[in-house]
Motif scaffolding. Sequence first.
Motif, PDB file in Angstrom:
ATOM      1  N   PRO A 104       0.735  -1.350  -0.123  1.00 38.31           N
ATOM      2  CA  PRO A 104       0.021   0.026  -0.033  1.00 38.31           C
ATOM      3  C   PRO A 104       0.954   1.280  -0.055  1.00 38.31           C
ATOM      4  N   PRO A 105       0.149   2.374  -0.319  1.00 47.51           N
ATOM      5  CA  PRO A 105       0.936   3.588  -0.379  1.00 47.51           C
ATOM      6  C   PRO A 105       1.280   4.101   0.925  1.00 47.51           C
ATOM      7  N   ASP A 106       2.412   4.894   1.116  1.00 43.43           N
ATOM      8  CA  ASP A 106       2.507   5.613   2.442  1.00 43.43           C
ATOM      9  C   ASP A 106       2.298   4.816   3.495  1.00 43.43           C
ATOM     10  N   VAL A 107       2.700   3.606   3.468  1.00 46.78           N
ATOM     11  CA  VAL A 107       2.937   2.519   4.484  1.00 46.78           C
ATOM     12  C   VAL A 107       4.381   2.026   4.301  1.00 46.78           C
ATOM     13  N   THR A 108       5.057   1.724   5.532  1.00 45.01           N
ATOM     14  CA  THR A 108       6.479   1.243   5.595  1.00 45.01           C
ATOM     15  C   THR A 108       6.137  -0.093   5.134  1.00 45.01           C
ATOM     16  N   THR A 109       6.726  -1.047   4.131  1.00 45.61           N
ATOM     17  CA  THR A 109       7.002  -2.252   3.679  1.00 45.61           C
ATOM     18  C   THR A 109       8.382  -2.830   3.585  1.00 45.61           C
ATOM     19  N   SER A 110       8.768  -3.674   4.228  1.00 45.04           N
ATOM     20  CA  SER A 110       9.945  -4.079   4.334  1.00 45.04           C
ATOM     21  C   SER A 110      10.007  -5.494   3.351  1.00 45.04           C
ATOM     22  N   MET A 111      10.600  -5.578   2.262  1.00 44.81           N
ATOM     23  CA  MET A 111      11.153  -6.855   1.634  1.00 44.81           C
ATOM     24  C   MET A 111      12.407  -7.497   2.311  1.00 44.81           C
ATOM     25  N   THR A 112      12.065  -8.113   3.384  1.00 45.36           N
ATOM     26  CA  THR A 112      13.092  -8.725   4.160  1.00 45.36           C
ATOM     27  C   THR A 112      13.893  -9.649   3.656  1.00 45.36           C
ATOM     28  N   ARG A 113      13.528 -10.427   2.519  1.00 35.10           N
ATOM     29  CA  ARG A 113      14.516 -11.153   1.731  1.00 35.10           C
ATOM     30  C   ARG A 113      14.053 -11.123   0.400  1.00 35.10           C
ATOM     31  N   TRP A 114      14.786 -10.527  -0.539  1.00 31.94           N
ATOM     32  CA  TRP A 114      14.908 -10.397  -2.008  1.00 31.94           C
ATOM     33  C   TRP A 114      15.900 -11.355  -2.399  1.00 31.94           C
ATOM     34  N   SER A 115      15.716 -12.738  -2.699  1.00 30.59           N
ATOM     35  CA  SER A 115      16.653 -13.612  -3.166  1.00 30.59           C
ATOM     36  C   SER A 115      17.655 -13.167  -4.292  1.00 30.59           C
ATOM     37  N   ALA A 116      18.824 -13.605  -4.521  1.00 33.20           N
ATOM     38  CA  ALA A 116      19.543 -13.285  -5.385  1.00 33.20           C
ATOM     39  C   ALA A 116      19.215 -13.829  -6.900  1.00 33.20           C
ATOM     40  N   ASP A 117      18.272 -14.791  -6.995  1.00 31.56           N
ATOM     41  CA  ASP A 117      17.958 -15.226  -8.453  1.00 31.56           C
ATOM     42  C   ASP A 117      16.345 -14.558  -8.616  1.00 31.56           C
ATOM     43  N   CYS A 118      15.996 -13.670  -7.681  1.00 26.95           N
ATOM     44  CA  CYS A 118      14.777 -13.274  -7.812  1.00 26.95           C
ATOM     45  C   CYS A 118      14.386 -12.044  -8.781  1.00 26.95           C
ATOM     46  N   ALA A 119      13.935 -12.030  -9.872  1.00 28.97           N
ATOM     47  CA  ALA A 119      13.741 -11.113 -10.397  1.00 28.97           C
ATOM     48  C   ALA A 119      12.148 -10.661 -10.503  1.00 28.97           C
ATOM     49  N   ILE A 120      11.690  -9.365 -10.464  1.00 31.54           N
ATOM     50  CA  ILE A 120      10.270  -9.148 -10.358  1.00 31.54           C
ATOM     51  C   ILE A 120       9.865  -8.348 -11.610  1.00 31.54           C
ATOM     52  N   VAL A 121       8.460  -8.351 -11.903  1.00 25.01           N
ATOM     53  CA  VAL A 121       7.767  -7.473 -12.612  1.00 25.01           C
ATOM     54  C   VAL A 121       6.997  -6.671 -11.824  1.00 25.01           C
ATOM     55  N   GLY A 122       7.225  -5.428 -11.759  1.00 27.29           N
ATOM     56  CA  GLY A 122       6.396  -4.533 -10.682  1.00 27.29           C
ATOM     57  C   GLY A 122       5.404  -3.507 -11.470  1.00 27.29           C
ATOM     58  N   MET A 123       4.443  -3.275 -10.914  1.00 27.99           N
ATOM     59  CA  MET A 123       3.424  -2.321 -11.485  1.00 27.99           C
ATOM     60  C   MET A 123       3.167  -1.270 -10.383  1.00 27.99           C
ATOM     61  N   ARG A 124       3.446  -0.211 -10.670  1.00 28.50           N
ATOM     62  CA  ARG A 124       3.170   1.178  -9.608  1.00 28.50           C
ATOM     63  C   ARG A 124       2.067   1.739 -10.349  1.00 28.50           C
ATOM     64  N   VAL A 125       1.052   1.826  -9.414  1.00 25.52           N
ATOM     65  CA  VAL A 125      -0.217   2.538  -9.775  1.00 25.52           C
ATOM     66  C   VAL A 125      -0.471   3.806  -8.595  1.00 25.52           C
ATOM     67  N   ASP A 126      -0.573   4.916  -9.180  1.00 28.67           N
ATOM     68  CA  ASP A 126      -0.819   6.031  -8.399  1.00 28.67           C
ATOM     69  C   ASP A 126      -2.046   5.652  -7.449  1.00 28.67           C
ATOM     70  N   ALA A 127      -1.921   6.161  -6.319  1.00 25.54           N
ATOM     71  CA  ALA A 127      -2.973   5.840  -5.255  1.00 25.54           C
ATOM     72  C   ALA A 127      -4.423   6.486  -5.535  1.00 25.54           C
ATOM     73  N   ASP A 128      -4.375   7.635  -6.019  1.00 23.82           N
ATOM     74  CA  ASP A 128      -5.676   8.548  -6.521  1.00 23.82           C
ATOM     75  C   ASP A 128      -6.273   7.712  -7.776  1.00 23.82           C
ATOM     76  N   HIS A 129      -5.577   7.280  -8.648  1.00 23.20           N
ATOM     77  CA  HIS A 129      -6.118   6.552  -9.994  1.00 23.20           C
ATOM     78  C   HIS A 129      -6.709   5.059  -9.326  1.00 23.20           C
ATOM     79  N   LEU A 130      -6.198   4.269  -8.579  1.00 20.29           N
ATOM     80  CA  LEU A 130      -6.744   3.293  -8.224  1.00 20.29           C
ATOM     81  C   LEU A 130      -7.866   3.462  -7.492  1.00 20.29           C
ATOM     82  N   ALA A 131      -7.897   4.460  -6.379  1.00 23.03           N
ATOM     83  CA  ALA A 131      -9.008   4.927  -5.781  1.00 23.03           C
ATOM     84  C   ALA A 131     -10.266   5.251  -6.449  1.00 23.03           C
ATOM     85  N   GLN A 132     -10.030   5.623  -7.610  1.00 18.76           N
ATOM     86  CA  GLN A 132     -10.971   6.107  -8.560  1.00 18.76           C
ATOM     87  C   GLN A 132     -11.556   4.835  -9.420  1.00 18.76           C
ATOM     88  N   GLU A 133     -10.917   3.970  -9.838  1.00 15.10           N
ATOM     89  CA  GLU A 133     -11.027   2.808 -10.431  1.00 15.10           C
ATOM     90  C   GLU A 133     -11.908   1.764  -9.977  1.00 15.10           C
TER      91      GLU A 133
END
Length: 312
Positions: A104-133
């Motif tokens: 969630p936005p504006d809340v501390t999130t800790s990725m405590t383990r991101w393994s060496a072989d981990c590749a992510i596809v990430g999607m960032r969505v503006d909070a106002d945009h998602l709240a409207q949709e």
Amino acid sequence: MCEDAAAARERPTPTWDEFSAAVEHAYFPHHLTVRSDRPPVGGTLRSVDLGPVRLARIGWGSEVSVESDHPGAWAVNVPRSGVLEASVGGRHVLSLDGQATVCPPDVTTSMTRWSADCAIVGMRVDADHLAQEIPSLVGLSVTQMPAQVDLRRDAGRAWVALLTSIGGEMLRQPTLLADSVVNRRLGSALTAAFVLACFPDSGRGPVRPRIVTQVLDAMEADPAADWTAAELAAVAGVGIRRLQDGFRTYLGMTPTQALSRIRLARVHADLLAGRSATVADAAHRWGFTHLGRFAAAYRARYGVAPSATLRG
């Protein structure tokens, strides 16, 4: 930032600070803790900006932990390999391939383990945009977003397929990034597919004819408008799935097909009355942008070419 392997080999290996800064620019500000002394030789970073939505592929090449407040936007992280372990709002979330971690936005999130072989596809969505949709798509509030999404179900697989397709296409054709209309449509499509993946069972139940009538009235009042599925659902105050179910139940067609019929009827009336000098004028006036598809739909509906109707 968008690099291919060949270009990366031609440049000096970045330091961890440099690579972290590049990730911050492409995705989110963060605090990085590296579990290895090696430089980020195997690091990968690509990103695509779609306005309120941004896509990124990130791999650190070494085991790390990452902490971020995700200011102003949601982060949806899909590991395509390896292990992504996180603490999201105090909840432990372990995601592997086929799952997504939702931060969630504006809340501390800790990725405590991101393994060496981990590749992510990430999607960032503006909070106002998602709240409207979200309310228009599934009739729920943004506070009901899950911390993890199962991508092995049909809706989840559909979103990942769209995410992969759009990200790959935009990287292959970077000139598309200059088209704000294309960006808006792609971002909206991704957002809608993601929300439906989060709430795969939403929108079930009966739909009253009044809901269908409200949307039909809106389309009749402005058939040339560039209606999106989310906008039509918002007219009725229901989610997209409920609206589609209602149209199939009471009309035997989708909202898009109903809109096309309304537009065809307006063009047909204009051509019969001689209110347009050309077929193209009439088609464009009522919202058709692709004349070939319009002509085929017109012939299927009325049994003649639109030019034949114009000639009278």
